[in-house]
Design a protein around this motif. Sequence first.
Motif, PDB file in Angstrom:
ATOM      1  N   TYR A 142       0.822  -1.212   0.000  1.00 57.10           N
ATOM      2  CA  TYR A 142       0.000   0.000   0.000  1.00 57.10           C
ATOM      3  C   TYR A 142       0.857   1.264   0.000  1.00 57.10           C
ATOM      4  O   TYR A 142       0.663   2.151  -0.842  1.00 57.10           O
ATOM      5  CB  TYR A 142      -0.953   0.020   1.196  1.00 57.10           C
ATOM      6  CG  TYR A 142      -1.578   1.381   1.402  1.00 57.10           C
ATOM      7  CD1 TYR A 142      -2.507   1.890   0.499  1.00 57.10           C
ATOM      8  CD2 TYR A 142      -1.201   2.194   2.476  1.00 57.10           C
ATOM      9  CE1 TYR A 142      -3.053   3.156   0.654  1.00 57.10           C
ATOM     10  CE2 TYR A 142      -1.747   3.457   2.636  1.00 57.10           C
ATOM     11  CZ  TYR A 142      -2.669   3.936   1.731  1.00 57.10           C
ATOM     12  OH  TYR A 142      -3.203   5.190   1.878  1.00 57.10           O
ATOM     13  N   PHE A 197       0.815   3.657  -3.168  1.00 58.81           N
ATOM     14  CA  PHE A 197       0.282   5.003  -2.968  1.00 58.81           C
ATOM     15  C   PHE A 197       1.328   6.062  -3.300  1.00 58.81           C
ATOM     16  O   PHE A 197       1.058   7.035  -4.015  1.00 58.81           O
ATOM     17  CB  PHE A 197      -0.184   5.169  -1.515  1.00 58.81           C
ATOM     18  CG  PHE A 197      -0.743   6.539  -1.211  1.00 58.81           C
ATOM     19  CD1 PHE A 197      -2.103   6.780  -1.316  1.00 58.81           C
ATOM     20  CD2 PHE A 197       0.097   7.591  -0.851  1.00 58.81           C
ATOM     21  CE1 PHE A 197      -2.623   8.044  -1.056  1.00 58.81           C
ATOM     22  CE2 PHE A 197      -0.422   8.860  -0.602  1.00 58.81           C
ATOM     23  CZ  PHE A 197      -1.780   9.082  -0.701  1.00 58.81           C
ATOM     24  N   ARG A 249      -4.104  13.423   4.011  1.00 64.94           N
ATOM     25  CA  ARG A 249      -5.388  12.908   4.465  1.00 64.94           C
ATOM     26  C   ARG A 249      -5.730  11.602   3.755  1.00 64.94           C
ATOM     27  O   ARG A 249      -6.164  10.629   4.363  1.00 64.94           O
ATOM     28  CB  ARG A 249      -6.477  13.945   4.202  1.00 64.94           C
ATOM     29  CG  ARG A 249      -7.620  13.971   5.214  1.00 64.94           C
ATOM     30  CD  ARG A 249      -8.732  14.890   4.739  1.00 64.94           C
ATOM     31  NE  ARG A 249      -9.177  14.531   3.398  1.00 64.94           N
ATOM     32  CZ  ARG A 249      -9.960  13.484   3.122  1.00 64.94           C
ATOM     33  NH1 ARG A 249     -10.379  12.696   4.079  1.00 64.94           N
ATOM     34  NH2 ARG A 249     -10.302  13.236   1.871  1.00 64.94           N
ATOM     35  N   ARG A 250      -5.499  11.589   2.443  1.00 61.26           N
ATOM     36  CA  ARG A 250      -5.774  10.385   1.657  1.00 61.26           C
ATOM     37  C   ARG A 250      -4.891   9.226   2.104  1.00 61.26           C
ATOM     38  O   ARG A 250      -5.342   8.086   2.233  1.00 61.26           O
ATOM     39  CB  ARG A 250      -5.567  10.672   0.175  1.00 61.26           C
ATOM     40  CG  ARG A 250      -6.712  11.472  -0.452  1.00 61.26           C
ATOM     41  CD  ARG A 250      -6.373  11.965  -1.844  1.00 61.26           C
ATOM     42  NE  ARG A 250      -6.016  10.911  -2.777  1.00 61.26           N
ATOM     43  CZ  ARG A 250      -6.909  10.152  -3.426  1.00 61.26           C
ATOM     44  NH1 ARG A 250      -8.189  10.355  -3.257  1.00 61.26           N
ATOM     45  NH2 ARG A 250      -6.510   9.207  -4.242  1.00 61.26           N
ATOM     46  N   PHE A 251      -3.621   9.524   2.326  1.00 60.31           N
ATOM     47  CA  PHE A 251      -2.696   8.482   2.779  1.00 60.31           C
ATOM     48  C   PHE A 251      -3.194   7.882   4.093  1.00 60.31           C
ATOM     49  O   PHE A 251      -3.220   6.660   4.259  1.00 60.31           O
ATOM     50  CB  PHE A 251      -1.293   9.061   2.978  1.00 60.31           C
ATOM     51  CG  PHE A 251      -0.267   8.057   3.420  1.00 60.31           C
ATOM     52  CD1 PHE A 251       0.155   7.055   2.571  1.00 60.31           C
ATOM     53  CD2 PHE A 251       0.279   8.117   4.706  1.00 60.31           C
ATOM     54  CE1 PHE A 251       1.102   6.115   2.971  1.00 60.31           C
ATOM     55  CE2 PHE A 251       1.230   7.184   5.117  1.00 60.31           C
ATOM     56  CZ  PHE A 251       1.635   6.190   4.244  1.00 60.31           C
ATOM     57  N   PHE A 308      -6.230   7.815   5.199  1.00 57.97           N
ATOM     58  CA  PHE A 308      -7.463   7.053   5.001  1.00 57.97           C
ATOM     59  C   PHE A 308      -7.173   5.594   4.610  1.00 57.97           C
ATOM     60  O   PHE A 308      -7.711   4.661   5.199  1.00 57.97           O
ATOM     61  CB  PHE A 308      -8.329   7.711   3.921  1.00 57.97           C
ATOM     62  CG  PHE A 308      -9.600   6.969   3.655  1.00 57.97           C
ATOM     63  CD1 PHE A 308     -10.751   7.246   4.377  1.00 57.97           C
ATOM     64  CD2 PHE A 308      -9.645   5.960   2.688  1.00 57.97           C
ATOM     65  CE1 PHE A 308     -11.928   6.536   4.156  1.00 57.97           C
ATOM     66  CE2 PHE A 308     -10.805   5.239   2.463  1.00 57.97           C
ATOM     67  CZ  PHE A 308     -11.951   5.534   3.188  1.00 57.97           C
ATOM     68  N   GLY A 309      -6.306   5.424   3.623  1.00 57.87           N
ATOM     69  CA  GLY A 309      -5.961   4.073   3.178  1.00 57.87           C
ATOM     70  C   GLY A 309      -5.269   3.273   4.276  1.00 57.87           C
ATOM     71  O   GLY A 309      -5.504   2.070   4.430  1.00 57.87           O
ATOM     72  N   LEU A 329      -7.701   1.965   6.766  1.00 55.78           N
ATOM     73  CA  LEU A 329      -8.366   0.792   6.204  1.00 55.78           C
ATOM     74  C   LEU A 329      -7.617  -0.486   6.597  1.00 55.78           C
ATOM     75  O   LEU A 329      -8.200  -1.460   7.074  1.00 55.78           O
ATOM     76  CB  LEU A 329      -8.365   0.926   4.681  1.00 55.78           C
ATOM     77  CG  LEU A 329      -9.373   0.125   3.902  1.00 55.78           C
ATOM     78  CD1 LEU A 329     -10.690   0.886   3.903  1.00 55.78           C
ATOM     79  CD2 LEU A 329      -8.905  -0.096   2.469  1.00 55.78           C
ATOM     80  N   LEU A 330      -6.317  -0.464   6.395  1.00 54.75           N
ATOM     81  CA  LEU A 330      -5.485  -1.629   6.693  1.00 54.75           C
ATOM     82  C   LEU A 330      -5.418  -1.898   8.190  1.00 54.75           C
ATOM     83  O   LEU A 330      -5.500  -3.045   8.632  1.00 54.75           O
ATOM     84  CB  LEU A 330      -4.077  -1.406   6.131  1.00 54.75           C
ATOM     85  CG  LEU A 330      -3.992  -1.463   4.608  1.00 54.75           C
ATOM     86  CD1 LEU A 330      -2.760  -0.736   4.090  1.00 54.75           C
ATOM     87  CD2 LEU A 330      -3.976  -2.920   4.152  1.00 54.75           C
ATOM     88  N   ASP A 362      -7.597  -1.029  10.417  1.00 63.03           N
ATOM     89  CA  ASP A 362      -8.911  -1.547  10.827  1.00 63.03           C
ATOM     90  C   ASP A 362      -9.021  -3.037  10.522  1.00 63.03           C
ATOM     91  O   ASP A 362      -9.550  -3.807  11.323  1.00 63.03           O
ATOM     92  CB  ASP A 362     -10.028  -0.785  10.100  1.00 63.03           C
ATOM     93  CG  ASP A 362     -10.265   0.604  10.674  1.00 63.03           C
ATOM     94  OD1 ASP A 362      -9.732   0.883  11.770  1.00 63.03           O
ATOM     95  OD2 ASP A 362     -10.971   1.403  10.037  1.00 63.03           O
ATOM     96  N   LEU A 407      -9.622   5.419  -3.877  1.00 68.62           N
ATOM     97  CA  LEU A 407      -8.427   5.118  -3.093  1.00 68.62           C
ATOM     98  C   LEU A 407      -8.534   3.735  -2.459  1.00 68.62           C
ATOM     99  O   LEU A 407      -7.571   2.968  -2.449  1.00 68.62           O
ATOM    100  CB  LEU A 407      -8.220   6.178  -2.007  1.00 68.62           C
ATOM    101  CG  LEU A 407      -7.073   5.924  -1.043  1.00 68.62           C
ATOM    102  CD1 LEU A 407      -5.739   5.779  -1.771  1.00 68.62           C
ATOM    103  CD2 LEU A 407      -6.990   7.031   0.002  1.00 68.62           C
ATOM    104  N   THR A 450      -6.088   0.594  -3.148  1.00 70.59           N
ATOM    105  CA  THR A 450      -5.441  -0.159  -2.072  1.00 70.59           C
ATOM    106  C   THR A 450      -5.579  -1.661  -2.316  1.00 70.59           C
ATOM    107  O   THR A 450      -4.631  -2.425  -2.130  1.00 70.59           O
ATOM    108  CB  THR A 450      -6.060   0.234  -0.722  1.00 70.59           C
ATOM    109  OG1 THR A 450      -5.947   1.655  -0.558  1.00 70.59           O
ATOM    110  CG2 THR A 450      -5.356  -0.457   0.429  1.00 70.59           C
ATOM    111  N   TYR A 482      -3.297  -2.527  -5.332  1.00 67.38           N
ATOM    112  CA  TYR A 482      -1.889  -2.551  -4.915  1.00 67.38           C
ATOM    113  C   TYR A 482      -1.571  -3.899  -4.272  1.00 67.38           C
ATOM    114  O   TYR A 482      -0.508  -4.468  -4.505  1.00 67.38           O
ATOM    115  CB  TYR A 482      -1.581  -1.438  -3.894  1.00 67.38           C
ATOM    116  CG  TYR A 482      -1.731  -0.025  -4.404  1.00 67.38           C
ATOM    117  CD1 TYR A 482      -1.479   0.298  -5.727  1.00 67.38           C
ATOM    118  CD2 TYR A 482      -2.107   1.003  -3.544  1.00 67.38           C
ATOM    119  CE1 TYR A 482      -1.602   1.609  -6.184  1.00 67.38           C
ATOM    120  CE2 TYR A 482      -2.231   2.317  -3.991  1.00 67.38           C
ATOM    121  CZ  TYR A 482      -1.985   2.611  -5.311  1.00 67.38           C
ATOM    122  OH  TYR A 482      -2.110   3.908  -5.737  1.00 67.38           O
TER     123      TYR A 482
END
Lengths: 192, 192
Positions: free
Chosen positions: A139, A143, A172-174, A176-177, A180-181, A183, B131, B135, B138
């Motif tokens: 990721y 990214f 902010r986008r970084f 967010f992704g 996700l991971l 979580d 995004l 992810t 990726y």
Amino acid sequence: MQLHKYDVVEAATAILDAYGIADLTMRRLAKELNVSPGALYWHFANKQQLLGAIADRILQPARDVPAVTDWRERIVAVCSALRDALLSHTDGAELVSASFAAGQSQAAGDILTALSAAAEDAGVPSAEAELAARTVIYYVLGFTVDEQSKLQWDSAGVLDPQESVAAIDHDRRFGFGLRLLIDGLGVISTVS
Amino acid sequence: MQLHKYDVVEAATAILDAYGIADLTMRRLAKELNVSPGALYWHFANKQQLLGAIADRILQPARDVPAVTDWRERIVAVCSALRDALLSHTDGAELVSASFAAGQSQAAGDILTALSAAAEDAGVPSAEAELAARTVIYYVLGFTVDEQSKLQWDSAGVLDPQESVAAIDHDRRFGFGLRLLIDGLGVISTVS
DNA sequence: ACCTGAACACCGTTCAAGT
DNA sequence: ACCTGAACACCGTTCAAGT
């Protein structure tokens, strides 16, 4: 005076920063060092190995991030340091990506180990911890390769201003992704 | 007889399957097609664009996976089809990875769109859906590049039998990482 | 419209020979 | 031990000229 591995890597990094990965050739590097191309092969077996050494140099600042106890914070700290390191050199993300895939970067291996430990702390069975760590690295690399190519296109003035990327909040986008991971890792600790 | 884009892509894929990406050069391809290297530049602007067309050809089987309603199942179906497609050609994962990063594959873009829709169904705000989809891609690309390089090393007989990779259950590992991501997406739907 | 021939400006790598 | 000189075997791309 003698040529040392260190000087070669420094000169290579200078070419990278100033002209990008496409101009980082063995011949060009040799010229910059005032040696013949063949001289480089006394110090490095091949170009891949040299790129691995440059990757290690780039990743230096990301190698030892202060160890924090919470595994979520630790992942965020390592990944942020990793991204910052990649963005500090022209085409840094692309170069490290290639070296990581080729297994040529010691430093990338260390970062993988650090993330594996964090994954284990998150409750991932040790047999799968490395895969979880790899997923996180895939990721960050993916990214940042994307981000950097957009940033560099932009600063080269290729895009017209209205579709400029400057407005995009990459941080902010970084985050967010990455959440996700994290979580996803959190769920595993809940289930098993 | 005339040269068509289709024939060029077919011949290129044949070279890829038989000899790998390192041998897929414009000159070699021209020789196989009995034309001069310059002829290829009538049909393709440059090598990157040709590689994009090959990526599209490789991804064909993964383009339209039967649409299933459950977003989790849909992600699993798309990603499995993607991985299978990549593994069906020598160095397929590496080639598609490069074309995806360069934004040269239409098919990769379509797959991204499909995954974005699934992410939205999972409850990801539409501003972040792409995004989230990236992810996931990726991960699939990173995992499969790794897997394929190990598989190809193995079948080339480079590794000694005791550290052979044949014993590793790649399917199970692939599923584990994918679940991590899907779980992460699931959390978002719970929170927001 | 489509392709050839020939050139331009490079590559990574090897290795006998020198110091 | 460390490096040079020179070669080997290639690259991607361009473009006047041909059909």
